[in-house]
Scaffold this motif. Structure first.
Motif, PDB file in Angstrom:
ATOM      1  N   THR A  51      27.202  -1.647 -72.788  1.00  0.00           N
ATOM      2  CA  THR A  51      27.757  -0.889 -71.648  1.00  0.00           C
ATOM      3  C   THR A  51      28.624  -1.778 -70.766  1.00  0.00           C
ATOM      4  O   THR A  51      29.458  -1.272 -70.020  1.00  0.00           O
ATOM      5  CB  THR A  51      26.634  -0.261 -70.798  1.00  0.00           C
ATOM      6  N   ASP A  52      28.441  -3.100 -70.859  1.00  0.00           N
ATOM      7  CA  ASP A  52      29.300  -4.008 -70.071  1.00  0.00           C
ATOM      8  C   ASP A  52      30.760  -3.902 -70.487  1.00  0.00           C
ATOM      9  O   ASP A  52      31.660  -4.304 -69.756  1.00  0.00           O
ATOM     10  CB  ASP A  52      28.791  -5.457 -70.213  1.00  0.00           C
ATOM     11  N   LEU A  53      31.009  -3.338 -71.694  1.00  0.00           N
ATOM     12  CA  LEU A  53      32.397  -3.228 -72.173  1.00  0.00           C
ATOM     13  C   LEU A  53      33.072  -1.908 -71.772  1.00  0.00           C
ATOM     14  O   LEU A  53      34.254  -1.706 -72.063  1.00  0.00           O
ATOM     15  CB  LEU A  53      32.432  -3.385 -73.702  1.00  0.00           C
ATOM     16  N   LEU A  54      32.339  -1.028 -71.097  1.00  0.00           N
ATOM     17  CA  LEU A  54      32.902   0.280 -70.725  1.00  0.00           C
ATOM     18  C   LEU A  54      34.228   0.183 -69.956  1.00  0.00           C
ATOM     19  O   LEU A  54      35.134   0.992 -70.203  1.00  0.00           O
ATOM     20  CB  LEU A  54      31.872   1.099 -69.922  1.00  0.00           C
ATOM     21  N   PRO A  55      34.390  -0.797 -69.039  1.00  0.00           N
ATOM     22  CA  PRO A  55      35.674  -0.865 -68.304  1.00  0.00           C
ATOM     23  C   PRO A  55      36.868  -1.179 -69.196  1.00  0.00           C
ATOM     24  O   PRO A  55      38.000  -0.943 -68.812  1.00  0.00           O
ATOM     25  CB  PRO A  55      35.454  -2.010 -67.307  1.00  0.00           C
ATOM     26  N   TYR A  56      36.615  -1.722 -70.396  1.00  0.00           N
ATOM     27  CA  TYR A  56      37.729  -2.189 -71.230  1.00  0.00           C
ATOM     28  C   TYR A  56      38.058  -1.251 -72.384  1.00  0.00           C
ATOM     29  O   TYR A  56      39.025  -1.461 -73.102  1.00  0.00           O
ATOM     30  CB  TYR A  56      37.403  -3.578 -71.813  1.00  0.00           C
ATOM     31  N   ILE A  57      37.216  -0.254 -72.610  1.00  0.00           N
ATOM     32  CA  ILE A  57      37.381   0.571 -73.807  1.00  0.00           C
ATOM     33  C   ILE A  57      37.407   2.047 -73.422  1.00  0.00           C
ATOM     34  O   ILE A  57      36.670   2.476 -72.534  1.00  0.00           O
ATOM     35  CB  ILE A  57      36.221   0.273 -74.799  1.00  0.00           C
ATOM     36  N   ASP A  58      38.258   2.816 -74.085  1.00  0.00           N
ATOM     37  CA  ASP A  58      38.308   4.250 -73.801  1.00  0.00           C
ATOM     38  C   ASP A  58      37.151   4.933 -74.516  1.00  0.00           C
ATOM     39  O   ASP A  58      37.283   5.354 -75.670  1.00  0.00           O
ATOM     40  CB  ASP A  58      39.638   4.844 -74.274  1.00  0.00           C
ATOM     41  N   PHE A  59      36.052   5.002 -73.844  1.00  0.00           N
ATOM     42  CA  PHE A  59      34.852   5.603 -74.420  1.00  0.00           C
ATOM     43  C   PHE A  59      34.424   6.712 -73.476  1.00  0.00           C
ATOM     44  O   PHE A  59      34.012   6.455 -72.347  1.00  0.00           O
ATOM     45  CB  PHE A  59      33.749   4.546 -74.547  1.00  0.00           C
ATOM     46  N   ARG A  60      34.573   7.968 -73.941  1.00  0.00           N
ATOM     47  CA  ARG A  60      34.193   9.099 -73.080  1.00  0.00           C
ATOM     48  C   ARG A  60      32.698   9.356 -73.267  1.00  0.00           C
ATOM     49  O   ARG A  60      32.282   9.979 -74.241  1.00  0.00           O
ATOM     50  CB  ARG A  60      35.015  10.340 -73.468  1.00  0.00           C
ATOM     51  N   MET A  61      31.918   8.864 -72.323  1.00  0.00           N
ATOM     52  CA  MET A  61      30.460   8.986 -72.424  1.00  0.00           C
ATOM     53  C   MET A  61      30.032  10.456 -72.524  1.00  0.00           C
ATOM     54  O   MET A  61      29.115  10.786 -73.269  1.00  0.00           O
ATOM     55  CB  MET A  61      29.808   8.308 -71.209  1.00  0.00           C
ATOM     56  N   ASP A  62      30.712  11.343 -71.787  1.00  0.00           N
ATOM     57  CA  ASP A  62      30.356  12.772 -71.815  1.00  0.00           C
ATOM     58  C   ASP A  62      30.544  13.347 -73.219  1.00  0.00           C
ATOM     59  O   ASP A  62      29.704  14.085 -73.720  1.00  0.00           O
ATOM     60  CB  ASP A  62      31.232  13.571 -70.850  1.00  0.00           C
ATOM     61  N   TYR A  63      31.667  13.001 -73.835  1.00  0.00           N
ATOM     62  CA  TYR A  63      31.988  13.505 -75.171  1.00  0.00           C
ATOM     63  C   TYR A  63      30.958  12.995 -76.179  1.00  0.00           C
ATOM     64  O   TYR A  63      30.444  13.753 -77.010  1.00  0.00           O
ATOM     65  CB  TYR A  63      33.395  13.034 -75.535  1.00  0.00           C
ATOM     66  N   PHE A  64      30.635  11.718 -76.075  1.00  0.00           N
ATOM     67  CA  PHE A  64      29.639  11.115 -76.959  1.00  0.00           C
ATOM     68  C   PHE A  64      28.286  11.818 -76.808  1.00  0.00           C
ATOM     69  O   PHE A  64      27.681  12.273 -77.780  1.00  0.00           O
ATOM     70  CB  PHE A  64      29.497   9.620 -76.618  1.00  0.00           C
ATOM     71  N   ARG A  65      27.847  11.935 -75.561  1.00  0.00           N
ATOM     72  CA  ARG A  65      26.524  12.524 -75.310  1.00  0.00           C
ATOM     73  C   ARG A  65      26.461  13.997 -75.691  1.00  0.00           C
ATOM     74  O   ARG A  65      25.429  14.495 -76.114  1.00  0.00           O
ATOM     75  CB  ARG A  65      26.131  12.343 -73.842  1.00  0.00           C
ATOM     76  N   GLN A  66      27.598  14.690 -75.572  1.00  0.00           N
ATOM     77  CA  GLN A  66      27.652  16.099 -75.961  1.00  0.00           C
ATOM     78  C   GLN A  66      27.422  16.234 -77.468  1.00  0.00           C
ATOM     79  O   GLN A  66      26.691  17.105 -77.925  1.00  0.00           O
ATOM     80  CB  GLN A  66      29.005  16.675 -75.571  1.00  0.00           C
ATOM     81  N   GLY A  67      28.038  15.339 -78.232  1.00  0.00           N
ATOM     82  CA  GLY A  67      27.840  15.339 -79.685  1.00  0.00           C
ATOM     83  C   GLY A  67      26.388  15.083 -80.034  1.00  0.00           C
ATOM     84  O   GLY A  67      25.812  15.746 -80.902  1.00  0.00           O
TER      85      GLY A  67
END
Ligand SMILES: Nc1nc2c(ncn2[C@@H]2O[C@H](COP(=O)(O)OP(=O)(O)OP(=O)(O)O)[C@@H](O)[C@H]2O)c(=O)[nH]1
Ligand SMILES: [Mg+2]
Ligand SMILES: [Zn+2]
Lengths: 115, 223
Positions: free
Chosen positions: B169-185
């Motif tokens: 999670t420390d890399l979240l500021p550097y990567i386009d990772f949509r947590m909502d989209y991931f968790r929805q899946g």
């Protein structure tokens, strides 16, 4: 993929049942595989041809019966066929789904010749 | 020459599942709670095991089985270096651990001295999901750099999970990772799945995971 391990199991099961039936040769093997299983028919066939050589199963034809994935909705109890991998219940929109069919992975029967 | 149809109706992975059942009995008798830890290569499986050891010591004795496709002991060495027993299993090129391989690994450990057994499966999101090992729970380490579409692309592994850990999670500021989209899946495949977001680098989120695991270990001891 793990088709090699799967093919080994198919050979072991077919051979054991053929021996129990005192068969001389296995000619056909009927497999039932659900759509949700990640097995590729062609790769099993590929391993099969060399693995079955010089066994009671040499030349036996593999038949794959694919079962479509059916989900049961835990909210409205409706059943529907899954077209893609991820879709909600068409009746009520719920994602609380249980697999009703499509995770099968078994050998149904074999055809053998007796001397 | 007569042709006969012989009824079989036998699960193709029956032999594996029977050995898995035996492994479960051995683990239960020894009082060792066990986790099948799966992930893609480099997601942070070994880092997460090391963090878990650190968080639970000294009260919990942890044993580790390391599955690798090549005969290298890099991961097992890391576990041994922090003073916990680890055995390395070389799968001989196979893309997953199976119950027979784990059985061999269990024989090399003093299970009665172990409270928690963690099995690091081969880095792969497809094959390990098909082979029951006889462990008590299935855990997946997903990591931020892998991308937010993984539940959609590898649905089978998510369907069979008991716990999900989202690492790096420390890399979240550097990567386009949509947590909502991931968790929805994830929610579509495994509604209400127990999930922990952690960073093995900063230690963020490890406490919540360790608390949950302590609870499971206590519950398992009472059965
Ligand atoms: N930034 C960051 N890096 C991490 C984190 N966790 C692990 N890493 C790094 O990710 C790399 C892979 O970590 P490992 O723990 O070896 O991953 P693994 O899943 O065990 O890898 P394999 O066993 O080779 O499949 C290493 O360089 C770690 O330092 C994290 O939370 N944040
Ligand atoms: Mg590792
Ligand atoms: Zn519904």
């Amino acid at each position: 993929m793990h088709e090699l391990a799967v093919t080994e199991s198919i050979l072991e099961i077919a051979t054991r049942h053929a021996q129990q039936a005192e068969a001389a040769r296995v000619t056909d093997i009927y497999l039932v595989i659900g759509q949700l299983s990640s097995i590729v028919d062609d790769s099993v066939q590929f391993y099969w041809d060399s693995m079955a050589e010089n066994t009671i199963c040499q030349g036996a034809e593999l038949h794959f019966k694919r079962i479509p994935a059916r989900m049961r909705c835990q909210d409205c109890q409706g059943e529907f066929e899954l077209a893609s991998q991820l879709e909600p219940c068409p009746a009520c929109g719920s994602y609380r789904l249980a697999v009703a069919a499509g995770d099968e992975f078994y050998m149904e029967s074999i055809e053998v010749e007796k001397a | 020459m007569t042709v006969n149809r012989v009824q079989v109706v036998e699960n193709i992975l029956n032999a594996n599942d029977q050995v898995a059942q035996l492994n479960r009995q051995v683990l239960d008798q020894a009082g060792a709670f066990s986790i099948n830890l799966m992930a893609s290569p480099g997601a942070g499986k070994t880092s997460f095991i090391l963090k878990t050891i650190q968080a639970l010591r000294p009260e919990v004795n942890i044993g580790v089985v390391e599955g690798d496709t090549a005969p290298v002991t890099i991961d097992a060495d890391k576990i041994n270096a922090v003073g916990m027993p680890a055995v390395q299993i070389n799968t001989g090129g196979e893309c997953h651990l199976d119950a027979v391989m784990l059985k061999a690994g269990l024989q090399q450990l003093s299970l009665s001295e172990i409270d928690l057994l963690i099995v690091e499966n081969v880095g792969n999101l497809i094959c390990p999901a098909a082979f029951d090992l006889g462990t008590h729970i299935n855990l997946l380490v997903a990591s931020i750099p892998e991308g937010d579409d993984k539940p959609y692309k590898y649905p089978n592994i998510y369907r069979g999970l008991d716990v999900l850990v989202i690492n790096k999670t420390d890399l979240l500021p550097y990567i386009d990772f949509r947590m909502d989209y991931f968790r929805q899946g994830v929610e579509m495949l495994n509604p209400g799945l127990t999930t922990f977001a952690v960073s093995c680098k900063t230690g963020e989120g490890i406490d919540a995971w360790a608390d949950w695991l302590r609870g499971r270990l206590t519950a398992a001891k009472q059965v």
